[in-house]
Design an enzyme around this catalytic site. Sequence first.
Site, PDB file in Angstrom:
ATOM      1  N   ASP A  50       0.923  -1.261   0.104  1.00 41.94           N
ATOM      2  CA  ASP A  50       0.420  -0.383  -0.002  1.00 41.94           C
ATOM      3  C   ASP A  50       1.072   1.887  -0.059  1.00 41.94           C
ATOM      4  OD1 ASP A  50       0.668  -0.061   2.251  1.00 41.94           O
ATOM      5  OD2 ASP A  50      -0.875   0.271   3.906  1.00 41.94           O
ATOM      6  N   SER A  51       2.417   0.836  -0.029  1.00 45.20           N
ATOM      7  CA  SER A  51       2.998   1.966  -0.443  1.00 45.20           C
ATOM      8  C   SER A  51       3.189   2.768  -1.572  1.00 45.20           C
ATOM      9  CB  SER A  51       4.673   1.646   0.237  1.00 45.20           C
ATOM     10  OG  SER A  51       4.573   0.379  -0.858  1.00 45.20           O
ATOM     11  N   ASP A  89      -1.418  -6.058  -0.128  1.00 44.14           N
ATOM     12  CA  ASP A  89      -1.704  -5.860   0.842  1.00 44.14           C
ATOM     13  C   ASP A  89      -3.017  -4.765   1.413  1.00 44.14           C
ATOM     14  OD1 ASP A  89       0.494  -4.678   2.861  1.00 44.14           O
ATOM     15  OD2 ASP A  89       1.287  -3.201   1.728  1.00 44.14           O
ATOM     16  N   LYS A 119      -1.674  -9.303   3.099  1.00 41.42           N
ATOM     17  CA  LYS A 119      -0.489  -9.082   4.093  1.00 41.42           C
ATOM     18  C   LYS A 119      -1.473  -7.905   4.929  1.00 41.42           C
ATOM     19  CE  LYS A 119       3.676  -6.332   3.616  1.00 41.42           C
ATOM     20  NZ  LYS A 119       3.205  -4.830   4.805  1.00 41.42           N
ATOM     21  N   GLU A 121      -1.645  -5.519   9.135  1.00 43.82           N
ATOM     22  CA  GLU A 121      -0.179  -4.941  10.014  1.00 43.82           C
ATOM     23  C   GLU A 121      -0.305  -4.925  11.363  1.00 43.82           C
ATOM     24  OE1 GLU A 121       0.376  -0.612   8.568  1.00 43.82           O
ATOM     25  OE2 GLU A 121       1.654  -1.019   6.561  1.00 43.82           O
ATOM     26  N   GLU A 189       9.166  -4.263   9.895  1.00 42.27           N
ATOM     27  CA  GLU A 189      10.254  -2.627   9.186  1.00 42.27           C
ATOM     28  C   GLU A 189      10.407  -1.954  10.967  1.00 42.27           C
ATOM     29  OE1 GLU A 189       7.330  -1.045   7.129  1.00 42.27           O
ATOM     30  OE2 GLU A 189       8.763   0.563   6.803  1.00 42.27           O
TER      31      GLU A 189
HETATM   32  O1  KIV Z   1       3.183  -1.343   1.625  1.00 43.89           O
HETATM   33  C1  KIV Z   1       4.827  -1.537   1.358  1.00 43.89           C
HETATM   34  O2  KIV Z   1       5.564  -1.276   0.737  1.00 43.89           O
HETATM   35  C2  KIV Z   1       5.253  -2.416   2.676  1.00 43.89           C
HETATM   36  C3  KIV Z   1       6.854  -2.746   2.695  1.00 43.89           C
HETATM   37  C4  KIV Z   1       7.676  -1.345   3.430  1.00 43.89           C
HETATM   38  C5  KIV Z   1       7.035  -3.885   3.738  1.00 43.89           C
HETATM   39  O3  KIV Z   1       4.601  -2.554   3.456  1.00 43.89           O
END
Ligand code: KIV
Length: 277
Positions: A50-51, A89, A119, A121, A189
């Site tokens: 989600d980055s 994510d 994924k 968090e 992280e």
């Molecule tokens: O969203 C993302 O790119 C991430 C990484 C920084 C692990 O969760």
Amino acid sequence: MTVPVSKKLNSLSFAKMKEQGKKITMLTAYDFASASAVAATDIDIILVGDSLGMVLLGYEGTLQVTMEDMISHSAAVRRGAPNKFILTDMPYMSYHLSNRESRINAARLIKEGQADAVKLEGGSASRLQAIHEIVDMEIPVCAHLGLTPQSVLRFGGYKVQGKTDVAHEEILLQASAIEEAGAFMLVLEGIPEILGKKISESVSIPTIGIGAGRYCDGQVLVYHDMLGYSNIRPKFVKQYAQLNEEIPKAIMQYSQDVREGRFPQTEHCYYPISETE
Ligand code: KIV
């Protein structure tokens, strides 16, 4: 460079790699073009992170990213990398409200986003429950601890986590609870190296670090950061190229070529008029 053709990995491959002491490589990709580039390499896992909210969409953080964003980018990555293991994510609020919503949203990332795993968090009791619910739907879950970007408001910024004894202990406990809840992998992280090492040694699931030191079972970086294609450069990033310098240079060259009549040339024309006509 020739890339060895490897078999598509599955969620069980990574535990084996940890057992055998083989480091796991993960890199983000967000669209067809970046996924095609990663697909031509031996990277083990593509993370549709989600980055993308910050890197592609220009948000200040990841909190604004929606399910629709993640589905559309994940499906584009699958089109670019049909044989890679894709981890996508779950965006903010897609697993925070109810077990039913966590299940539906995880399943949408698999069915519509064509991911192999999802994924999420955090390691609180409700996150452990979400992991349990999603695994119960036969979907592999990767957890994410430490500097979890979706917690930025509570953390008061993007700050290294687990620095005090209490926070260190809490993250360590959360890591084993995550393994017990059924996660197949854990991203770590922004934590001190010693904590990354202790967690990696204490859980049997593979740990993938980003700013978590040298002792994790694998590493992940953001595509744009490692290629020097973004304006942020956290301490943990190693740049393997400087695209942010190369790209404007190439664009300037193109615009000068057009203005000064050097582009296009005959080789760029369909049925060019010959010099003698
Ligand atoms: O969203 C993302 O790119 C991430 C990484 C920084 C692990 O969760």
